[in-house]
Design an enzyme around this catalytic site. Structure first.
Site, PDB file in Angstrom:
ATOM      1  N   LYS A 124       0.941  -1.201  -0.221  1.00 29.50           N
ATOM      2  CA  LYS A 124       0.043  -0.109   0.103  1.00 29.50           C
ATOM      3  C   LYS A 124       0.622   1.393   0.070  1.00 29.50           C
ATOM      4  O   LYS A 124       2.101   1.363   0.299  1.00 29.50           O
ATOM      5  CB  LYS A 124      -0.907  -0.073   1.335  1.00 29.50           C
ATOM      6  CG  LYS A 124      -1.954  -0.968   0.961  1.00 29.50           C
ATOM      7  CD  LYS A 124      -2.958  -0.812   1.959  1.00 29.50           C
ATOM      8  CE  LYS A 124      -4.570  -1.833   1.800  1.00 29.50           C
ATOM      9  NZ  LYS A 124      -5.439  -1.672   2.654  1.00 29.50           N
TER      10      LYS A 124
ATOM     11  N   ARG B 299      -3.456 -10.357   4.787  1.00 30.10           N
ATOM     12  CA  ARG B 299      -4.080 -10.340   3.454  1.00 30.10           C
ATOM     13  C   ARG B 299      -2.719  -9.661   2.575  1.00 30.10           C
ATOM     14  O   ARG B 299      -2.483  -8.562   2.930  1.00 30.10           O
ATOM     15  CB  ARG B 299      -5.077  -9.376   3.461  1.00 30.10           C
ATOM     16  CG  ARG B 299      -5.954  -9.220   2.140  1.00 30.10           C
ATOM     17  CD  ARG B 299      -7.208  -8.417   2.056  1.00 30.10           C
ATOM     18  NE  ARG B 299      -7.886  -8.418   0.804  1.00 30.10           N
ATOM     19  CZ  ARG B 299      -7.578  -7.514  -0.137  1.00 30.10           C
ATOM     20  NH1 ARG B 299      -6.760  -6.461   0.041  1.00 30.10           N
ATOM     21  NH2 ARG B 299      -8.105  -7.516  -1.399  1.00 30.10           N
TER      22      ARG B 299
END
Length: 278
Positions: A223, A257
């Site tokens: 991210k 995840r």
């Protein structure tokens, strides 16, 4: 804290953290290597992730990166359902999670063979989601977020970040439990209505969320909280991802995840050795 999920009558043990592999059936997810657009690509990616140790495959047909364009419900179903059916046929023991904020897509995916609903909107974008999950009797991943992918970046004002996120998640957990949902996983929603600095505060305070008494999922893989801070790109963010996944494990995460399964599985094993646990 609850450490199991009921997956179609079988218990998934979370006392050892599990790895969830990301499969984006989209043309525009922020990390290009996560995208699959053909059934054969999905098959090969699933086969690789499962062989590397993923316990769960998370399938998404609607990019939810900040600023992502909206996708119609029909298009989302068209992307997701054939992949669910194919994976159920070829990998019958795989646990499939569906990354959707639409109750109708969730219902049809579960009817096609999926096992878990992963809702990035935490019920905010579809008033039928909580009742649908309760009726389907499947585990539900409740992510904290505000607004939509188009508006979330402007909704990151909090009186007290950790307390506010904790209270907002707790209120929704109560709603779900009142409806009879038994298996709930909480996700802090890194990058969703939080800026980069806020993401690091939440990661550092992840143990505070054990007060929710549900398993915690951490989704930091590649991210912008990594690559923007390091002045690199998502393609160059594997090392940073592994560092933050390790921090998440040390702070109590039960599910990671990730885009890169092998490296996450190795992190789980090494942190387990460090603690003399799993």
């Amino acid at each position: 804290m609850k450490k199991t999920l009921n997956i179609g009558g079988k218990l998934l043990d979370l006392s050892t953290p599990q790895v969830m592999g990301i499969m984006n059936i989209t043309p525009d997810s922020f990390y290009s290597e996560s995208r699959v657009n053909q059934l054969d690509e999905a098959y090969k990616k699933a086969e690789r992730m499962l062989s590397e140790g993923a316990s769960i495959l998370d399938l998404g047909g609607h990019s939810t990166r900040p600023g992502a364009d909206a996708v119609s419900e029909q298009e989302e179903r068209k992307r997701i359902l054939p992949v669910v059916e194919m994976l159920c046929k070829h990998f019958p023991n795989a646990i499939l999670s569906i990354d959707t904020f639409r109750a109708s897509v969730a219902r049809q995916a579960v009817e096609a063979g999926a096992h878990i609903i992963n809702d990035i909107a935490g019920g905010n974008l579809d008033p039928q989601m909580f009742e649908t999950v309760a009726a389907l009797n499947v585990p539900y991943i409740l992510m904290h977020s505000r607004g939509t992918p188009q508006t979330m970046k402007d909704l990151n004002q909090y009186e007290d970040l950790v307390t506010d996120v904790l209270q907002e998640l707790q209120a929704k957990i109560y709603q779900l439990q009142q409806l009879g949902v038994k298996d709930i996983v909480a996700d802090m929603g890194f990058g969703f209505a939080k800026n980069a600095d806020q993401n690091y505060v939440l990661l550092n305070e992840l143990r505070s969320f054990q007060a929710l008494n549900v398993p915690i999922l951490a989704g930091v893989s590649r991210k912008s909280m990594i690559w923007r801070k390091l002045n690199i790109t998502p393609d160059q963010s594997l090392n940073g991802t592994t560092v933050l996944n390790t921090v998440a494990l040390l702070n109590g995460a039960s599910i990671l995840r990730v885009h890169d399964v092998k490296e996450a599985v190795e992190a789980v094993k090494l942190v387990g050795l460090l603690h003399g646990k799993w």
